[in-house]
Design a protein around this motif. Structure first.
Motif, PDB file in Angstrom:
ATOM      1  N   SER A 147      36.034  34.124  31.364  1.00  0.00           N
ATOM      2  CA  SER A 147      37.090  32.995  31.222  1.00  0.00           C
ATOM      3  C   SER A 147      37.848  32.974  29.809  1.00  0.00           C
ATOM      4  N   LEU A 157      43.082  32.335  32.978  1.00  0.00           N
ATOM      5  CA  LEU A 157      45.201  32.040  33.499  1.00  0.00           C
ATOM      6  C   LEU A 157      45.573  33.432  33.409  1.00  0.00           C
ATOM      7  N   GLN A 189      34.578  25.604  39.052  1.00  0.00           N
ATOM      8  CA  GLN A 189      36.231  25.456  39.260  1.00  0.00           C
ATOM      9  C   GLN A 189      37.110  26.458  38.278  1.00  0.00           C
ATOM     10  N   GLN A 190      36.447  26.977  37.069  1.00  0.00           N
ATOM     11  CA  GLN A 190      37.842  27.712  36.844  1.00  0.00           C
ATOM     12  C   GLN A 190      37.787  28.628  37.806  1.00  0.00           C
ATOM     13  N   ALA A 192      38.203  27.878  41.252  1.00  0.00           N
ATOM     14  CA  ALA A 192      39.410  27.452  41.998  1.00  0.00           C
ATOM     15  C   ALA A 192      41.015  27.354  40.840  1.00  0.00           C
ATOM     16  N   GLU A 193      40.692  27.448  39.457  1.00  0.00           N
ATOM     17  CA  GLU A 193      42.199  27.380  39.405  1.00  0.00           C
ATOM     18  C   GLU A 193      42.733  29.244  38.621  1.00  0.00           C
ATOM     19  N   LEU A 194      41.762  29.715  38.682  1.00  0.00           N
ATOM     20  CA  LEU A 194      41.860  30.949  38.942  1.00  0.00           C
ATOM     21  C   LEU A 194      42.940  31.223  40.744  1.00  0.00           C
ATOM     22  N   LYS A 195      42.123  31.087  41.242  1.00  0.00           N
ATOM     23  CA  LYS A 195      42.706  31.110  43.148  1.00  0.00           C
ATOM     24  C   LYS A 195      44.217  30.382  42.804  1.00  0.00           C
ATOM     25  N   GLY A 196      44.533  28.988  42.471  1.00  0.00           N
ATOM     26  CA  GLY A 196      45.311  28.172  42.393  1.00  0.00           C
ATOM     27  C   GLY A 196      46.924  28.966  42.042  1.00  0.00           C
ATOM     28  N   ALA A 197      46.076  29.908  40.766  1.00  0.00           N
ATOM     29  CA  ALA A 197      47.784  30.455  39.857  1.00  0.00           C
ATOM     30  C   ALA A 197      47.661  32.652  40.446  1.00  0.00           C
ATOM     31  N   SER A 221      35.716  27.077  45.112  1.00  0.00           N
ATOM     32  CA  SER A 221      36.462  27.366  44.652  1.00  0.00           C
ATOM     33  C   SER A 221      37.740  28.050  45.831  1.00  0.00           C
ATOM     34  N   CYS A 223      37.691  31.554  46.225  1.00  0.00           N
ATOM     35  CA  CYS A 223      37.901  32.140  46.211  1.00  0.00           C
ATOM     36  C   CYS A 223      37.137  33.230  47.407  1.00  0.00           C
TER      37      CYS A 223
END
Ligand SMILES: Cc1cc2nc3c(=O)[nH]c(=O)nc-3n(C[C@H](O)[C@H](O)[C@H](O)COP(=O)(O)O)c2cc1C
Length: 332
Positions: A147, A157, A189-190, A192-197, A221, A223
């Motif tokens: 990360s 990200l 949770q990171q 999930a953030e990556l998946k959204g980005a 996530s 993912c």
């Protein structure tokens, strides 16, 4: 509700989204065959030095060799020079179905060479590396990152967006920083953030020790795939358990007889490929992992370190599991 999902990475279609992690010193050909036997959708080589490959280092080429039963195989390279990594890609691509670049290794020797997670400090260099490697192969290309360098520099990200723009086909995130090493929990949770980005598939790595963990990571996530590392050590059947769970079946519990069979098969495959001496040395750690949770494991482990020949080692393994089987039958 989850199910077994075939996963597509670039032009590569995987039967499922359960992936075995690259593990230096561990994911050699025999172990990968076992992971495949239990259903892994994709297995990876240990990380291979791009510099070593360019120098025609025999040790590096050996790491690329595989059995057809392991297919599809991901080749993981590490390095810090776009030109060298591109050339290493050209030389190694024929050995596998996919190329992955290691951008997460926290080991000091690797960091000092500028490779692994040291690359996270230089996202522009990451962009140049991916552009060069992308131009060197038509095979699917992925990266594996952490990360960030430390909690003050969580840049996964940014790195992922650069990688996507330069043409990677999937991104694996082990959501810990370099300075964290393996401490604390992986922050799903990171993922999930990556998946959204990003639009490319996201593969989650970190702390999957049970089938329930895999389901949980996919759930929290969203993912696209999960990667199994330490959880599979001494328990390659974890992959089968996860696939059963995702398929809605009760996981087929591994039996003591099967554990014995797997341990002996691993030992034999290691000997067939590397010879008796190396098999004995290599299998000590695996056998110690296979024995976890079984009565008499401490004595067995102590024996392992003092046995230097193949046949006595094989006999010791058989005796250990025979005793475990007898105890199990007594308790039935
Ligand atoms: C002994 C060991 C060797 C590893 N070697 C590699 C490697 O060669 N390449 C890589 O990208 N990650 C490597 N990793 C990291 C794993 O692939 C994985 O991302 C990490 O262990 C977190 O997943 P886990 O909790 O399922 O083990 C290694 C980890 C361990 C414990």
């Amino acid at each position: 509700m989850h199910k077994i999902i075939p996963l597509t990475i670039g032009s590569l279609k995987l039967a499922n989204n359960i992936i075995a992690a690259p593990l230096a010193g561990i994911t050699d050909s025999p172990y990968r065959r076992l992971l495949k036997h239990f259903g892994a959708g994709l297995v990876f080589t240990e990380m291979v030095s791009a510099n070593g490959l360019i120098r025609d280092g025999k040790g590096s080429v050996v790491l690329l060799q595989s059995d057809p039963a392991e297919s599809p195989l991901g080749i993981q390279l590490f390095g810090d020079d776009p030109v060298v990594l591109a050339e290493a890609t050209r030389r190694s691509a024929a050995y596998g179905a996919l190329i992955d670049i290691n951008m997460g290794c926290p080991v000091k020797k690797v960091i000092r060479s500028g490779a692994g997670s040291a690359l996270l400090k230089n996202p522009r260099l990451i962009g140049r590396i991916i552009a060069a490697v992308r131009a060197a192969t038509d095979k699917p290309l992925t990266i594996k990152i952490r990360s960030g360098w430390d909690v003050q520099h969580l840049n996964f990200l940014e790195v992922a967006r650069i990688a996507q723009d330069e043409g990677v086909d999937a991104i694996t995130l082990h959501p810990r920083t370099r300075t964290q090493g393996f401490c604390g929990r992986a922050d799903w949770q990171q993922l999930a953030e990556l998946k959204g980005a990003v639009n490319v598939p996201v593969i989650g790595s970190g702390d999957i020790m049970t089938a329930a963990d895999a389901v949980e990571m996919l759930h929290v996530s969203k993912c696209d795939a999960v990667m199994i590392g330490r959880g599979g050590l001494g328990r390659p059947w974890l992959i089968r358990e996860i696939l059963s769970r995702l398929g809605g079946d009760d996981p087929t519990p591994v039996t003591m007889a099967e554990r014995c069979d797997i341990a002996l098969r691993h030992l034999d495959w290691q000997r067939d490929l590397f010879g008796e001496h190396k098999a004995v040395l290599d299998l000590r750690k695996h056998l110690s992992w296979y024995s976890r949770g079984i009565s008499g494991a401490a004595t067995f482990r102590a024996q392992l370190s003092s046995i230097n020949d193949f046949d006595p080692l094989r006999r010791t393994v058989t005796t250990f599991f025979d005793a475990a089987l007898a105890t199990e039958n007594l308790n039935l």
